[in-house]
Design an enzyme around this catalytic site. Structure first.
Site, mmCIF file in Angstrom:
data_model
loop_
_atom_site.group_PDB
_atom_site.id
_atom_site.type_symbol
_atom_site.label_atom_id
_atom_site.label_comp_id
_atom_site.label_asym_id
_atom_site.label_seq_id
_atom_site.Cartn_x
_atom_site.Cartn_y
_atom_site.Cartn_z
ATOM 1 N N ARG A 1 -9.138 -0.673 3.832
ATOM 2 C CA ARG A 1 -8.269 0.405 3.322
ATOM 3 C C ARG A 1 -6.896 -0.145 2.956
ATOM 4 O O ARG A 1 -6.247 0.354 2.045
ATOM 5 C CB ARG A 1 -8.045 1.475 4.411
ATOM 6 C CG ARG A 1 -9.026 2.597 4.459
ATOM 7 C CD ARG A 1 -8.466 3.723 5.335
ATOM 8 N NE ARG A 1 -7.172 4.156 4.832
ATOM 9 C CZ ARG A 1 -6.163 4.614 5.581
ATOM 10 N NH1 ARG A 1 -6.308 4.741 6.877
ATOM 11 N NH2 ARG A 1 -5.016 4.957 5.034
ATOM 12 N N CYS B 1 -5.177 7.252 8.827
ATOM 13 C CA CYS B 1 -5.524 6.740 10.140
ATOM 14 C C CYS B 1 -5.474 7.856 11.162
ATOM 15 O O CYS B 1 -4.595 8.711 11.123
ATOM 16 C CB CYS B 1 -4.553 5.632 10.527
ATOM 17 S SG CYS B 1 -4.822 4.141 9.592
ATOM 18 N N ARG C 1 -0.896 14.546 13.106
ATOM 19 C CA ARG C 1 -0.144 14.105 11.926
ATOM 20 C C ARG C 1 0.044 15.314 11.022
ATOM 21 O O ARG C 1 -0.744 15.568 10.125
ATOM 22 C CB ARG C 1 -0.892 12.998 11.168
ATOM 23 C CG ARG C 1 -0.996 11.719 11.913
ATOM 24 C CD ARG C 1 -1.589 10.629 11.055
ATOM 25 N NE ARG C 1 -0.612 10.030 10.158
ATOM 26 C CZ ARG C 1 -0.899 9.050 9.307
ATOM 27 N NH1 ARG C 1 -2.127 8.594 9.222
ATOM 28 N NH2 ARG C 1 0.039 8.552 8.536
ATOM 29 N N LYS D 1 0.841 -1.219 0.000
ATOM 30 C CA LYS D 1 0.000 0.000 0.000
ATOM 31 C C LYS D 1 0.863 1.250 0.000
ATOM 32 O O LYS D 1 0.611 2.193 -0.762
ATOM 33 C CB LYS D 1 -0.900 -0.023 1.236
ATOM 34 C CG LYS D 1 -1.375 1.328 1.739
ATOM 35 C CD LYS D 1 -2.243 1.167 2.972
ATOM 36 C CE LYS D 1 -2.420 2.401 3.807
ATOM 37 N NZ LYS D 1 -1.269 2.807 4.616
ATOM 38 N N ASN D 2 1.878 1.274 0.871
ATOM 39 C CA ASN D 2 2.640 2.512 1.026
ATOM 40 C C ASN D 2 3.671 2.727 -0.075
ATOM 41 O O ASN D 2 4.397 3.718 -0.066
ATOM 42 C CB ASN D 2 3.288 2.563 2.412
ATOM 43 C CG ASN D 2 2.235 2.749 3.499
ATOM 44 O OD1 ASN D 2 1.089 3.078 3.200
ATOM 45 N ND2 ASN D 2 2.617 2.520 4.743
ATOM 46 N N ASP E 1 3.337 0.688 12.275
ATOM 47 C CA ASP E 1 2.136 0.035 11.729
ATOM 48 C C ASP E 1 1.997 -1.407 12.228
ATOM 49 O O ASP E 1 0.935 -2.016 12.068
ATOM 50 C CB ASP E 1 2.158 0.054 10.192
ATOM 51 C CG ASP E 1 2.071 1.475 9.647
ATOM 52 O OD1 ASP E 1 1.805 2.406 10.423
ATOM 53 O OD2 ASP E 1 2.275 1.656 8.427
HETATM 54 C C1 UD1 Z 1 0.711 6.360 3.144
HETATM 55 C C2 UD1 Z 1 1.892 6.034 4.000
HETATM 56 O O1 UD1 Z 1 2.984 5.807 3.508
HETATM 57 N N1 UD1 Z 1 1.675 5.987 5.315
HETATM 58 C C3 UD1 Z 1 2.754 5.599 6.219
HETATM 59 C C4 UD1 Z 1 3.630 6.800 6.449
HETATM 60 O O2 UD1 Z 1 2.806 7.849 6.953
HETATM 61 P P1 UD1 Z 1 3.400 9.324 6.964
HETATM 62 O O3 UD1 Z 1 4.306 9.522 5.817
HETATM 63 O O4 UD1 Z 1 2.240 10.227 7.126
HETATM 64 O O5 UD1 Z 1 4.270 9.284 8.271
HETATM 65 P P2 UD1 Z 1 5.543 10.193 8.574
HETATM 66 O O6 UD1 Z 1 6.759 9.354 8.446
HETATM 67 O O7 UD1 Z 1 5.453 11.434 7.768
HETATM 68 O O8 UD1 Z 1 5.262 10.571 10.077
HETATM 69 C C5 UD1 Z 1 6.172 10.318 11.103
HETATM 70 C C6 UD1 Z 1 6.040 11.359 12.173
HETATM 71 O O9 UD1 Z 1 6.462 12.626 11.669
HETATM 72 C C7 UD1 Z 1 5.497 13.619 11.933
HETATM 73 N N2 UD1 Z 1 5.477 14.562 10.800
HETATM 74 C C8 UD1 Z 1 5.392 14.077 9.532
HETATM 75 C C9 UD1 Z 1 5.323 14.940 8.463
HETATM 76 C C10 UD1 Z 1 5.336 16.327 8.716
HETATM 77 O O10 UD1 Z 1 5.251 17.144 7.798
HETATM 78 N N3 UD1 Z 1 5.425 16.774 10.002
HETATM 79 C C11 UD1 Z 1 5.496 15.918 11.068
HETATM 80 O O11 UD1 Z 1 5.567 16.342 12.204
HETATM 81 C C12 UD1 Z 1 4.165 12.851 12.040
HETATM 82 O O12 UD1 Z 1 3.230 13.575 12.784
HETATM 83 C C13 UD1 Z 1 4.609 11.568 12.703
HETATM 84 O O13 UD1 Z 1 4.669 11.756 14.089
HETATM 85 O O14 UD1 Z 1 4.658 6.464 7.380
HETATM 86 C C14 UD1 Z 1 4.150 6.134 8.682
HETATM 87 C C15 UD1 Z 1 5.331 5.921 9.601
HETATM 88 O O15 UD1 Z 1 6.081 4.834 9.181
HETATM 89 C C16 UD1 Z 1 3.239 4.922 8.584
HETATM 90 O O16 UD1 Z 1 2.608 4.749 9.841
HETATM 91 C C17 UD1 Z 1 2.178 5.104 7.527
HETATM 92 O O17 UD1 Z 1 1.561 3.848 7.258
HETATM 93 C C1 PEP Z 2 -1.092 4.610 9.354
HETATM 94 C C2 PEP Z 2 -1.321 3.906 8.255
HETATM 95 O O1 PEP Z 2 -1.720 4.348 7.059
HETATM 96 P P1 PEP Z 2 -2.007 5.834 6.537
HETATM 97 O O2 PEP Z 2 -0.726 6.594 6.632
HETATM 98 O O3 PEP Z 2 -2.380 5.593 5.111
HETATM 99 O O4 PEP Z 2 -3.096 6.378 7.379
HETATM 100 C C3 PEP Z 2 -1.110 2.440 8.213
HETATM 101 O O5 PEP Z 2 -0.938 1.941 7.092
HETATM 102 O O6 PEP Z 2 -1.122 1.792 9.269
#
Ligand code: UD1
Ligand code: PEP
Length: 431
Positions: A409, A125, A130, A25-26, A317
């Protein structure tokens, strides 16, 4: 009233046989976004998981002007983005975009192809705060003008002249790295991304973009350099297998006991989760591209300590299924959720099933072992849902997990793949 999907699970059967691990998915979500960067030709994505997030991503791609076809039985998506050039259509509407996190991954293509983007919502999620500040601040460093309409809660991005720049991420954000990469690949000049994410999906996206003609070096090192190119070509790519799906299946076998072969799973992609599961009493052996998982149900599971962190650390995750598994281990397990500040909604649901879990802030203590019993429980997010299905497979009696949409999802044919291993799981639709 609409229809609701639920998972109905009855516990008590060990799992055995073969499970096919889905495409990631990711990885597929950023690749659908990246396919929109190609102004000509058709992109072919293979091993696409048949999950709700992919349907939403394809709806979004069509909404902004691409032609898409999802051949589900072939797990293949074909995308023609040649018609994506109308700035009036460069809008990510809340009714689609707010249903999944990956919607934010469409912004770079809209910036490059139409010069602008309006984001009316981003979902995903519900795991506490986030932010997307790394994404928006990074786009601004590359020359975009990012403004917020506070009344409507929309973000507007104007990007007529993107160019390379020096970027630093405070934490190695997964989608943040992918989004800044996609913004940089067609921006003239050199872009450096410091403290970039190391997740295998990010490497897969880099491989995909490189096949399209992007010039990227340093993937997997934390320091990525991009030389902007003038155009990207539509290509064919096979999505890597989903390490979280593989981890959920491995933990489910750990819970029920049994022996299962996971086709396509890669032990290296489990990172620290592999070592934690081995410490609990799970056996792994990799045979080429098939991962064998076994656990002897007559030997009690050992408790575990885990701290979530970016790859190769323990994946956040997989924290929910680990918590469910830890309820079965003999002794106290300690879990520290260090990525998200709100990812313990599962604890109350497991406690409804007889678990004894205490939560304080981002730390949880799981007092095991407990005999779980069936209950009606809530899937607060995707992995909570998967973890509750896992718990249901060892609980006495019947467990109902809803809303099933959240499981759908991210896990394809979850019930039928578990049922093929002997698990008593059904996906039911109720009015
Ligand atoms: C679609 C997808 O790929 N989702 C994955 C992606 O989410 P996602 O890419 O949203 O997760 P991030 O690695 O960005 O988030 C990690 C942390 O950084 C913080 N943060 C992130 C971006 C930002 O602009 N500012 C900030 O503060 C977030 O709040 C969080 O606490 O990686 C996460 C962490 O491995 C996984 O749980 C999700 O499944
Ligand atoms: C947090 C997850 O996904 P998403 O970033 O798409 O919400 C997940 O895959 O567990």
């Amino acid at each position: 009233m609409g229809q609701e999907v639920r998972y109905r699970v009855r516990g008590g059967r060990p799992l055995s046989g073969t499970a096919f691990i889905q495409g990631a998915k990711n990885a597929v979500l950023p690749m659908i976004g990246a396919a929109l960067l190609a102004a000509k030709g058709r992109t072919v994505l293979r091993n696409v998981p048949v999950i709700e997030d992919v349907y939403r991503a394809l709806e979004l791609a069509e909404h902004v002007g691409a032609k898409v076809a999802f051949h589900e039985s072939e797990r293949t998506v074909v995308i023609d983005a040649s018609g994506l050039n109308d700035p009036e259509r460069a809008v990510l509407p809340a009714d689609i975009a707010a249903r999944f996190r990956g919607s934010v991954l469409f912004v770079p293509a809209l910036m490059h192809r139409t010069g602008r983007a309006r984001i009316e919502g981003v979902g995903g999620c519900n795991l506490g705060s986030r932010n997307l500040d790394f994404h928006y601040r990074g786009f601004a460093r590359l020359g975009a003008e990012v403004t917020e309409d506070l009344e409507l809660n929309h973000i507007n991005v104007e990007a007529s002249k993107l160019r390379g720049g020096h970027l630093y991420l405070d934490t190695p954000s997964h989608t943040g790295t992918e989004n800044l990469l996609m913004a940089a690949v067609l921006a003239p000049g050199t872009t450096v991304i410091e403290h970039a994410a190391l997740e295998p999906e990010v490497i897969d996206v880099i491989n995909f973009l490189s096949a399209m003609g992007a010039k990227i070096s340093g993937g997997g090192t934390g320091l990525i350099t991009v030389e902007g190119v003038e155009e990207l070509t539509a290509v064919e790519h096979t999505i890597m297998s989903d390490r979280i799906d593989a981890g959920v299946f491995a933990m489910t076998v750990a819970a029920t006991g049994g022996e299962v072969s996971l086709v396509g799973a890669n032990l290296d992609h489990l990172g620290v989760a592999r070592w934690k599961l081995e410490q609990m009493g799970v056996g792994f052996s990799q045979e080429g591209a098939v991962l064998h998982v076994q656990r002897d149900p007559s030997v009690p599971l050992r408790p575990i300590n885990a701290v979530t962190s970016p790859f190769p650390g323990f994946a956040t995750d997989l924290q929910s299924p680990l918590m469910a598994l830890a309820t079965l281990a003999e002794g106290e397990s300690y879990i520290h959720e260090a990525i998200y500040d709100g990812r313990f909604a599962l604890a109350d649901e497991l406690n409804k099933m007889g678990a004894k879990i205490e939560v304080e802030g981002t730390r949880a203590i799981v007092h095991g072992s407990t005999n779980l019993h069936g209950a009606e429980v809530i899937a607060h997010d995707l992995r909570t849902g998967a973890a509750l299905v896992l718990a249901g497979l060892v609980a006495e009696g019947e467990t109902i997990v809803a809303p099933g949409y959240l499981v759908d999802r991210g896990h394809a044919q979850f019930a039928s793949r578990l049922a093929a291993l002997g698990g008593d799981v059904e996906r039911v639709t109720v009015s």
